[in-house]
Scaffold this motif. Structure first.
Motif, PDB file in Angstrom:
ATOM      1  N   ALA A 122      -3.876  -1.084   3.871  1.00  0.00           N
ATOM      2  CA  ALA A 122      -5.219  -0.743   4.349  1.00  0.00           C
ATOM      3  C   ALA A 122      -5.455   0.754   4.414  1.00  0.00           C
ATOM      4  O   ALA A 122      -6.555   1.194   4.761  1.00  0.00           O
ATOM      5  N   GLN A 123      -4.424   1.562   4.071  1.00  0.00           N
ATOM      6  CA  GLN A 123      -4.596   3.006   4.113  1.00  0.00           C
ATOM      7  C   GLN A 123      -5.657   3.435   3.104  1.00  0.00           C
ATOM      8  O   GLN A 123      -5.760   2.873   2.013  1.00  0.00           O
ATOM      9  N   PRO A 124      -6.442   4.450   3.460  1.00  0.00           N
ATOM     10  CA  PRO A 124      -7.482   4.918   2.549  1.00  0.00           C
ATOM     11  C   PRO A 124      -6.903   5.429   1.242  1.00  0.00           C
ATOM     12  O   PRO A 124      -5.755   5.857   1.182  1.00  0.00           O
ATOM     13  N   VAL A 125      -7.704   5.379   0.217  1.00  0.00           N
ATOM     14  CA  VAL A 125      -7.301   5.853  -1.099  1.00  0.00           C
ATOM     15  C   VAL A 125      -8.063   7.120  -1.429  1.00  0.00           C
ATOM     16  O   VAL A 125      -9.269   7.213  -1.203  1.00  0.00           O
ATOM     17  N   ALA A 126      -7.352   8.096  -1.928  1.00  0.00           N
ATOM     18  CA  ALA A 126      -7.992   9.361  -2.274  1.00  0.00           C
ATOM     19  C   ALA A 126      -8.875   9.189  -3.499  1.00  0.00           C
ATOM     20  O   ALA A 126      -8.794   8.210  -4.232  1.00  0.00           O
ATOM     21  N   GLY A 127      -9.693  10.186  -3.738  1.00  0.00           N
ATOM     22  CA  GLY A 127     -10.664  10.079  -4.808  1.00  0.00           C
ATOM     23  C   GLY A 127     -10.061   9.948  -6.183  1.00  0.00           C
ATOM     24  O   GLY A 127     -10.695   9.447  -7.100  1.00  0.00           O
ATOM     25  N   ASP A 128      -8.828  10.422  -6.376  1.00  0.00           N
ATOM     26  CA  ASP A 128      -8.222  10.340  -7.699  1.00  0.00           C
ATOM     27  C   ASP A 128      -7.544   9.013  -7.949  1.00  0.00           C
ATOM     28  O   ASP A 128      -6.868   8.818  -8.947  1.00  0.00           O
ATOM     29  N   GLY A 129      -7.721   8.066  -6.983  1.00  0.00           N
ATOM     30  CA  GLY A 129      -7.167   6.730  -7.173  1.00  0.00           C
ATOM     31  C   GLY A 129      -5.787   6.553  -6.619  1.00  0.00           C
ATOM     32  O   GLY A 129      -5.253   5.461  -6.613  1.00  0.00           O
ATOM     33  N   GLU A 130      -5.162   7.653  -6.147  1.00  0.00           N
ATOM     34  CA  GLU A 130      -3.840   7.544  -5.575  1.00  0.00           C
ATOM     35  C   GLU A 130      -3.946   7.505  -4.063  1.00  0.00           C
ATOM     36  O   GLU A 130      -4.925   7.943  -3.478  1.00  0.00           O
ATOM     37  N   GLN A 131      -2.900   7.004  -3.430  1.00  0.00           N
ATOM     38  CA  GLN A 131      -2.887   6.992  -1.975  1.00  0.00           C
ATOM     39  C   GLN A 131      -2.896   8.414  -1.455  1.00  0.00           C
ATOM     40  O   GLN A 131      -2.526   9.358  -2.138  1.00  0.00           O
ATOM     41  N   VAL A 132      -3.336   8.565  -0.226  1.00  0.00           N
ATOM     42  CA  VAL A 132      -3.366   9.884   0.384  1.00  0.00           C
ATOM     43  C   VAL A 132      -1.972  10.487   0.322  1.00  0.00           C
ATOM     44  O   VAL A 132      -0.992   9.840   0.685  1.00  0.00           O
ATOM     45  N   PRO A 133      -1.826  11.727  -0.151  1.00  0.00           N
ATOM     46  CA  PRO A 133      -0.511  12.339  -0.304  1.00  0.00           C
ATOM     47  C   PRO A 133       0.287  12.311   0.995  1.00  0.00           C
ATOM     48  O   PRO A 133      -0.245  12.501   2.080  1.00  0.00           O
ATOM     49  N   GLY A 134       1.581  12.103   0.844  1.00  0.00           N
ATOM     50  CA  GLY A 134       2.462  12.077   2.003  1.00  0.00           C
ATOM     51  C   GLY A 134       2.715  10.688   2.542  1.00  0.00           C
ATOM     52  O   GLY A 134       3.629  10.475   3.333  1.00  0.00           O
ATOM     53  N   LEU A 135       1.901   9.715   2.123  1.00  0.00           N
ATOM     54  CA  LEU A 135       2.058   8.359   2.639  1.00  0.00           C
ATOM     55  C   LEU A 135       2.933   7.483   1.750  1.00  0.00           C
ATOM     56  O   LEU A 135       3.410   6.440   2.187  1.00  0.00           O
ATOM     57  N   ALA A 136       3.139   7.880   0.522  1.00  0.00           N
ATOM     58  CA  ALA A 136       3.833   7.004  -0.423  1.00  0.00           C
ATOM     59  C   ALA A 136       5.246   6.661   0.036  1.00  0.00           C
ATOM     60  O   ALA A 136       5.641   5.491   0.050  1.00  0.00           O
ATOM     61  N   ALA A 137       6.018   7.694   0.418  1.00  0.00           N
ATOM     62  CA  ALA A 137       7.403   7.442   0.830  1.00  0.00           C
ATOM     63  C   ALA A 137       7.451   6.587   2.087  1.00  0.00           C
ATOM     64  O   ALA A 137       8.241   5.645   2.186  1.00  0.00           O
ATOM     65  N   MET A 138       6.587   6.909   3.058  1.00  0.00           N
ATOM     66  CA  MET A 138       6.562   6.128   4.295  1.00  0.00           C
ATOM     67  C   MET A 138       6.146   4.687   4.027  1.00  0.00           C
ATOM     68  O   MET A 138       6.662   3.758   4.649  1.00  0.00           O
ATOM     69  N   THR A 139       5.231   4.505   3.110  1.00  0.00           N
ATOM     70  CA  THR A 139       4.767   3.160   2.780  1.00  0.00           C
ATOM     71  C   THR A 139       5.908   2.302   2.247  1.00  0.00           C
ATOM     72  O   THR A 139       5.981   1.102   2.511  1.00  0.00           O
ATOM     73  N   ARG A 140       6.819   2.933   1.512  1.00  0.00           N
ATOM     74  CA  ARG A 140       7.944   2.180   0.955  1.00  0.00           C
ATOM     75  C   ARG A 140       9.003   1.866   2.007  1.00  0.00           C
ATOM     76  O   ARG A 140       9.638   0.812   1.962  1.00  0.00           O
ATOM     77  N   VAL A 141       9.207   2.782   2.957  1.00  0.00           N
ATOM     78  CA  VAL A 141      10.313   2.641   3.908  1.00  0.00           C
ATOM     79  C   VAL A 141       9.923   1.873   5.170  1.00  0.00           C
ATOM     80  O   VAL A 141      10.679   1.022   5.646  1.00  0.00           O
ATOM     81  N   LEU A 142       8.750   2.158   5.720  1.00  0.00           N
ATOM     82  CA  LEU A 142       8.365   1.603   7.017  1.00  0.00           C
ATOM     83  C   LEU A 142       8.451   0.077   7.115  1.00  0.00           C
ATOM     84  O   LEU A 142       8.881  -0.440   8.150  1.00  0.00           O
ATOM     85  N   PRO A 143       8.050  -0.677   6.092  1.00  0.00           N
ATOM     86  CA  PRO A 143       8.122  -2.137   6.241  1.00  0.00           C
ATOM     87  C   PRO A 143       9.516  -2.665   6.549  1.00  0.00           C
ATOM     88  O   PRO A 143       9.659  -3.739   7.131  1.00  0.00           O
ATOM     89  N   PHE A 144      10.553  -1.902   6.184  1.00  0.00           N
ATOM     90  CA  PHE A 144      11.921  -2.382   6.381  1.00  0.00           C
ATOM     91  C   PHE A 144      12.528  -1.929   7.707  1.00  0.00           C
ATOM     92  O   PHE A 144      13.646  -2.331   8.042  1.00  0.00           O
ATOM     93  N   MET A 145      11.804  -1.102   8.466  1.00  0.00           N
ATOM     94  CA  MET A 145      12.355  -0.574   9.707  1.00  0.00           C
ATOM     95  C   MET A 145      12.687  -1.680  10.707  1.00  0.00           C
ATOM     96  O   MET A 145      13.659  -1.581  11.458  1.00  0.00           O
ATOM     97  N   SER A 146      11.886  -2.736  10.728  1.00  0.00           N
ATOM     98  CA  SER A 146      12.125  -3.818  11.686  1.00  0.00           C
ATOM     99  C   SER A 146      13.493  -4.456  11.494  1.00  0.00           C
ATOM    100  O   SER A 146      14.107  -4.923  12.460  1.00  0.00           O
ATOM    101  N   PHE A 147      13.985  -4.471  10.257  1.00  0.00           N
ATOM    102  CA  PHE A 147      15.264  -5.118   9.983  1.00  0.00           C
ATOM    103  C   PHE A 147      16.448  -4.308  10.513  1.00  0.00           C
ATOM    104  O   PHE A 147      17.557  -4.833  10.618  1.00  0.00           O
ATOM    105  N   PHE A 148      16.225  -3.037  10.857  1.00  0.00           N
ATOM    106  CA  PHE A 148      17.308  -2.228  11.410  1.00  0.00           C
ATOM    107  C   PHE A 148      17.748  -2.746  12.774  1.00  0.00           C
ATOM    108  O   PHE A 148      18.851  -2.447  13.235  1.00  0.00           O
ATOM    109  N   THR A 149      16.878  -3.521  13.428  1.00  0.00           N
ATOM    110  CA  THR A 149      17.243  -4.110  14.717  1.00  0.00           C
ATOM    111  C   THR A 149      18.450  -5.025  14.570  1.00  0.00           C
ATOM    112  O   THR A 149      19.248  -5.169  15.502  1.00  0.00           O
ATOM    113  N   LEU A 150      18.604  -5.644  13.410  1.00  0.00           N
ATOM    114  CA  LEU A 150      19.770  -6.499  13.168  1.00  0.00           C
ATOM    115  C   LEU A 150      21.061  -5.707  13.319  1.00  0.00           C
ATOM    116  O   LEU A 150      22.040  -6.201  13.897  1.00  0.00           O
ATOM    117  N   VAL A 151      21.065  -4.485  12.818  1.00  0.00           N
ATOM    118  CA  VAL A 151      22.255  -3.634  12.924  1.00  0.00           C
ATOM    119  C   VAL A 151      22.515  -3.281  14.380  1.00  0.00           C
ATOM    120  O   VAL A 151      23.655  -3.332  14.858  1.00  0.00           O
TER     121      VAL A 151
END
Length: 235
Positions: free
Chosen positions: A177-206
């Motif tokens: 749901a993050q906004p998209v910049a005018g050039d069609g790409e996600q807002v800069p700086g969000l790409a890496a977080m978008t890839r990593v954040l969904p998996f943070m919940s699984f760290f609770t297993l460790v």
């Protein structure tokens, strides 16, 4: 820490008629729920802040296009925008930071053999067959994965996995749901977080696998609360 130990013991005594040998474990769950209830106003504020930050992303993207070659000017412009809109980029961290003392208190309480010069009687308490001061490795050494204590951890891991899956889906949905910049790409700086954040919940297993069971119960309860809270607040 002795005051905190007394609080847990009193809660366990109150819950003894209902939960028997697992009364202290139930007391930890109740204590965690009380902590999360106290922190809930901050969680609501963090949710409002997150929505406000999301709304600002197109404007931040525009600032990046204007000042992309001047990092210092870009940094000042972004800070000024946040200040003007009264949005704090760190507000979302407060609920988690405030909970850390409670987690570490439980960790130390159930890792210490003595409290105030006396034997730590809380270590005698259990969640079914698993000692609250024990760890998963202890359970593996005492009956293995399918031993009495091992099955308690198996149940916890199953709960964490289910909760983590729901957390993963919520985070993916929020990232999409993050906004998209005018050039069609996600807002800069969000790409890496978008890839990593969904998996943070699984760290609770460790975490559940390496901390004392009492602290693991806190983590499981708090994580479950967080996912349910996010599902409601970030609709």
């Amino acid at each position: 820490m002795s005051v905190f130990a007394s609080l847990v013991e009193r809660l366990a005594d109150l819950l003894q008629p209902l939960f028997g040998v697992s009364a202290a474990a139930a007391a930890i769950v109740l204590f965690t729920a009380l902590v999360r209830l106290l922190v809930h106003p901050l969680s609501r504020a963090a949710a409002r802040g997150q929505k406000a930050r999301t709304a600002l992303q197109p404007r931040i993207a525009e600032l990046r296009r204007r000042h992309g070659r001047d990092p210092e000017k870009l940094r000042r412009a972004v800070l000024e925008l946040h200040a003007r809109e009264k949005v704090s980029p760190l507000a979302g961290c407060l609920p988690s930071l405030i909970q850390l003392p409670a987690f570490f208190l439980l960790y130390h309480l159930f890792s210490s053999g003595t409290i105030g010069g006396r034997a730590n009687e809380l270590l005698d308490h259990r969640l079914f067959a698993a000692p609250l001061g024990g760890r998963w490795t202890d359970a593996l050494g005492d009956g293995g994965v399918f031993g009495a204590a091992g099955l308690v951890y198996a149940g916890l891991f199953a709960v964490v996995a289910v909760v983590a899956w729901f957390g993963y889906r919520l985070t993916r949905k929020a990232a999409a749901a993050q906004p998209v910049a005018g050039d069609g790409e996600q807002v800069p700086g969000l790409a890496a977080m978008t890839r990593v954040l969904p998996f943070m919940s699984f760290f609770t297993l460790v975490t559940v696998a390496v901390v004392p069971l009492a602290a693991a119960l806190y983590m499981v309860t708090s994580t479950t609360w967080s996912v349910a809270e996010r599902a409601v607040l970030y609709r």
